[in-house]
Motif scaffolding. Structure first.
Motif, short mmCIF file in Angstrom:
data_model
loop_
_atom_site.label_atom_id
_atom_site.label_comp_id
_atom_site.label_asym_id
_atom_site.label_seq_id
_atom_site.Cartn_x
_atom_site.Cartn_y
_atom_site.Cartn_z
N ILE A 224 2.53 1.67 -3.46
CA ILE A 224 1.55 2.12 -4.46
C ILE A 224 1.15 3.57 -4.21
O ILE A 224 1.02 4.36 -5.14
CB ILE A 224 0.33 1.18 -4.48
CG1 ILE A 224 0.74 -0.18 -5.03
CG2 ILE A 224 -0.81 1.77 -5.30
CD1 ILE A 224 -0.30 -1.26 -4.85
N PHE A 225 1.00 3.95 -2.95
CA PHE A 225 0.64 5.33 -2.61
C PHE A 225 1.74 6.28 -3.05
O PHE A 225 1.47 7.34 -3.64
CB PHE A 225 0.39 5.46 -1.11
CG PHE A 225 0.07 6.85 -0.68
CD1 PHE A 225 -1.20 7.37 -0.88
CD2 PHE A 225 1.03 7.64 -0.07
CE1 PHE A 225 -1.51 8.66 -0.49
CE2 PHE A 225 0.73 8.93 0.32
CZ PHE A 225 -0.54 9.45 0.10
N ARG A 226 3.00 5.92 -2.78
CA ARG A 226 4.12 6.78 -3.17
C ARG A 226 4.23 6.89 -4.68
O ARG A 226 4.52 7.96 -5.21
CB ARG A 226 5.43 6.25 -2.59
CG ARG A 226 5.56 6.45 -1.12
CD ARG A 226 5.61 7.90 -0.79
NE ARG A 226 5.85 8.09 0.62
CZ ARG A 226 5.94 9.27 1.20
NH1 ARG A 226 5.81 10.36 0.48
NH2 ARG A 226 6.14 9.36 2.49
N ILE A 227 4.03 5.80 -5.39
CA ILE A 227 4.10 5.83 -6.85
C ILE A 227 2.97 6.69 -7.41
O ILE A 227 3.17 7.49 -8.33
CB ILE A 227 4.07 4.40 -7.43
CG1 ILE A 227 5.38 3.68 -7.10
CG2 ILE A 227 3.83 4.43 -8.93
CD1 ILE A 227 5.37 2.21 -7.46
N SER A 228 1.77 6.56 -6.85
CA SER A 228 0.62 7.30 -7.38
C SER A 228 0.69 8.80 -7.09
O SER A 228 0.09 9.59 -7.81
CB SER A 228 -0.69 6.73 -6.82
OG SER A 228 -0.78 7.00 -5.43
N THR A 229 1.44 9.22 -6.07
CA THR A 229 1.55 10.65 -5.75
C THR A 229 2.76 11.27 -6.40
O THR A 229 3.04 12.45 -6.18
CB THR A 229 1.59 10.88 -4.23
OG1 THR A 229 2.69 10.16 -3.67
CG2 THR A 229 0.30 10.44 -3.59
N GLY A 230 3.54 10.49 -7.17
CA GLY A 230 4.66 11.06 -7.88
C GLY A 230 5.91 11.24 -7.03
O GLY A 230 6.73 12.11 -7.30
N TYR B 247 0.84 -1.20 0.00
CA TYR B 247 0.00 0.00 0.00
C TYR B 247 0.87 1.25 0.00
O TYR B 247 0.62 2.20 -0.76
CB TYR B 247 -0.93 0.00 1.21
CG TYR B 247 -1.59 1.34 1.43
CD1 TYR B 247 -2.64 1.76 0.62
CD2 TYR B 247 -1.15 2.21 2.44
CE1 TYR B 247 -3.23 2.99 0.80
CE2 TYR B 247 -1.73 3.44 2.62
CZ TYR B 247 -2.77 3.83 1.81
OH TYR B 247 -3.35 5.05 1.97
#
Length: 58
Positions: free
Chosen positions: A46-52, A43
């Motif tokens: 994925i959160f870090r990847i999705s926020t750039g 999680y």
């Protein structure tokens, strides 16, 4: 879906013929804690990847 059923069967088979009640429950709790920590790490990734988030210091 087949992979989840395979993981479930491996989990059930691992604890099928244990004699020690304390060890059985200790390892069940430990395995659930590991599953939760892996899910938390996924999680966070994925959160870090999705926020750039930039993963390098360069």
């Amino acid at each position: 879906m087949g992979n989840l059923l395979l993981i479930k069967e491996i989990y059930i088979e691992a604890f099928r013929n244990w004699k020690s009640y304390i060890l059985e429950h200790y390892f069940k709790v430990f395995s659930w804690a590991c599953f939760i920590l892996i899910a938390l790490a996924l999680y966070a990734l994925i959160f870090r990847i999705s926020t750039g988030f930039s993963f390098s210091n360069l």
